[in-house]
Enzyme design. Structure first.
Site, PDB file in Angstrom:
ATOM      1  N   HIS A  27       0.829  -1.206   0.000  1.00 37.77           N
ATOM      2  CA  HIS A  27       0.000   0.000   0.000  1.00 37.77           C
ATOM      3  C   HIS A  27       0.865   1.258   0.000  1.00 37.77           C
ATOM      4  O   HIS A  27       0.524   2.258  -0.628  1.00 37.77           O
ATOM      5  CB  HIS A  27      -0.917   0.014   1.225  1.00 37.77           C
ATOM      6  CG  HIS A  27      -1.747  -1.217   1.345  1.00 37.77           C
ATOM      7  ND1 HIS A  27      -2.125  -1.765   2.552  1.00 37.77           N
ATOM      8  CD2 HIS A  27      -2.272  -2.046   0.401  1.00 37.77           C
ATOM      9  CE1 HIS A  27      -2.837  -2.865   2.350  1.00 37.77           C
ATOM     10  NE2 HIS A  27      -2.928  -3.055   1.047  1.00 37.77           N
ATOM     11  N   ASP A  32      -6.066   5.383   0.267  1.00 33.43           N
ATOM     12  CA  ASP A  32      -6.205   4.104  -0.420  1.00 33.43           C
ATOM     13  C   ASP A  32      -7.522   3.453   0.010  1.00 33.43           C
ATOM     14  O   ASP A  32      -8.289   4.029   0.789  1.00 33.43           O
ATOM     15  CB  ASP A  32      -4.989   3.200  -0.199  1.00 33.43           C
ATOM     16  CG  ASP A  32      -4.761   2.826   1.267  1.00 33.43           C
ATOM     17  OD1 ASP A  32      -5.740   2.775   2.036  1.00 33.43           O
ATOM     18  OD2 ASP A  32      -3.597   2.576   1.637  1.00 33.43           O
TER      19      ASP A  32
END
Length: 496
Positions: free
Chosen positions: A19, A116
């Site tokens: 991520h 995200d």
């Protein structure tokens, strides 16, 4: 907003290298192409030494600000068996007060917040601060399509998805087979499924969604997500911008170990080496580790293998611990390998402990193929370097990725698991490796040519005037002007 001052974009990364790296690369793009002031908020894992190294190497105060948010202790709030997704969602949720404090106390007020898919609850903070807010899906458009349509499937389908026989239809897109579903959908009674559905419903609270793909790679799915006449677009309610492929570049500084690896690769013929790695969080069992070793040896082909301590736990067991002291000691790298293996492969194989400079390896001309877990970041790093893939999915959306690569893009071949042993057998591994890089094999010329075509397509998308370059430029203008995406689109339509 003072147009003479650069816009300030803040990007929030949930825990995990998979991520963090895409968020850093997106931030770099805003910086280098649009002269934005960039701040990256990274919720860090508690145990990952490699993540700390990445953060340290990524920190460049002269270019952008990187603020680490220590991961809160959630050990008493979830059982040890809790899925990685559940742990990430809870970690981000408990970090929201820290995120809010940082956002409200930044020396230069932010113009936009980008999160995200695990950080969509933070969109409410951007709403309170009256700044633009976006979600960055660091995967592809087919995955985003499933994500958007999941609440509909949740209402339509009874029982467990994996018990169904027929593929799940997604408007305007390729159907998804039950065996290719993302991990949170494998058990509807698990907490991660509830968290997954909730995060999807937050997508429409953003001003737009960015996705790490490009128009030429997935025109069908992107059209469905943006076409007002398609049900998918109506569900999402906000536009989708394809801004990829955003991938890491080669490391500017190399360690002594990396230099030794490059020297070894320099001695090998072009496209003769298979690179084997299961990403920053992937692990395989003890039996599977031995089968990989025997398979590579049986193939008689050159290889670089990133070896991680085998586990009897989940395939994503190393997600929070990559590079920690729990991994393989360099002096014990052969402990979990067949007896005598290290001596027998001395002249053809190179073993790497825990983590490797993947982009540096994939860019090297001696690399002819990649045995990959098919994390989307690794996929893009392979495709943009023209390296075909042996697809070996482990968790998350990797089964979708592998299917798309093999069946739609023609850029990979998939491994087959032996049902009786639940492993990919040594003969299968040897066959796939030999076919891909062996001198006597066909070398899958068609697949190799196809990957080269994809590489060229990716380069065009990112170049000035390319589809992804233009998409990010539109977003940058919207952020600079402090107006909504819809308003911007209407202005452009009226100009037309």
């Amino acid at each position: 907003m003072d147009l003479h001052k650069p816009a300030h974009v803040v990007l929030l990364s949930s825990p995990g290298l998979g991520h963090l790296i895409p968020i850093i690369e997106l931030g770099k793009r805003f910086l280098t192409h649009h002269n934005f002031k960039v701040t990256i908020l990274a919720i860090t894992s508690q145990t990952s030494h490699t993540e700390s190294q990445i953060l340290q190497s990524a920190t460049n105060p002269s270019l952008y600000t990187l603020i680490q948010i220590p991961s809160p202790n959630i050990s008493s709030l979830l059982p040890p068996s809790a899925a990685v997704c559940s742990r990430i969602f809870l970690t981000v949720r408990l970090s929201l007060p820290s995120i809010k404090s940082i956002l409200t106390n930044l020396p230069v007020p932010p113009s936009a917040l980008i999160v995200d898919i695990f950080g969509t609850e933070a969109l409410a903070l951007a709403q309170q601060l009256n700044i633009s807010k976006f979600v960055y899906v660091a995967s592809h458009a087919w995955f985003l399509s499933l994500l958007v349509y999941s609440p509909v499937l949740d209402k339509q389908i009874e029982g467990q998805y994996i018990d169904k026989k027929e593929p799940f239809e997604i408007p305007g897109c390729k159907p998804v087979r039950p065996e290719d579903l993302v991990d949170p959908m494998l058990d509807r009674n698990d907490l991660q499924y509830k968290e997954y559905i909730a995060s999807v419903e937050n997508l429409s609270k953003s001003d737009a969604v960015l996705v790490n793909t490009w128009d030429d790679l997935q025109p069908k799915e992107l059209k469905a997500l943006n076409d007002g006449d398609c049900e998918l677009s109506g569900l999402l309610k906000v536009p989708v911008f394809s801004v990829g492929p955003l991938v890491r570049q080669t490391e500017s500084e190399t360690s002594q170990d990396t230099e030794l690896m490059i020297q070894w690769l320099n001695k090998q013929p072009n496209e003769s080496v298979i690179y084997v790695s299961f990403g920053s969080g992937g692990t395989v069992s003890y039996d599977q580790t031995r089968e990989i070793a025997f398979g590579l040896e049986l193939s008689k082909q050159r290889f670089v293998w990133v070896v991680r301590a085998p586990t009897g736990e989940a395939a994503d067991a190393a997600f929070f611990t990559t590079g920690s002291n729990n991994g393989l000691d360099e002096n014990k790298i052969g402990k979990h390998l067949p007896e005598g293996f290290l001596q027998r492969i001395k002249n053809v194989g190179l073993l790497v402990n825990e983590w490797a400079p993947q982009v540096t390896i994939l860019k090297h001309p001696s690399i002819g193929g990649f045995v990959s877990h098919c994390g989307w970041g690794s996929v893009l790093e392979s495709l943009t370097n023209g390296v075909p893939i042996i697809a070996w999915p482990l968790y998350a959306e990797q089964k979708m990725n592998a299917t798309m690569l093999a069946e739609e893009l023609g850029a990979a071949v998939k491994t087959t698991v032996m049902p009786t042993k639940n492993v990919v057998g040594r003969e299968e591994i040897a066959r796939l490796v030999t076919n891909l890089v062996g001198q006597n094999g066909e070398s899958n010329h068609r697949m190799r040519d196809r990957v080269r075509e994809i590489k060229v397509s990716a380069e065009k998308a990112l170049c000035q005037g390319g589809s992804s370059y233009n998409a990010l430029s539109k977003m940058a203008k919207v952020i600079e002007r402090g107006e909504s995406i819809c308003a911007s689109k209407n202005v452009e339509a009226n100009k037309g």
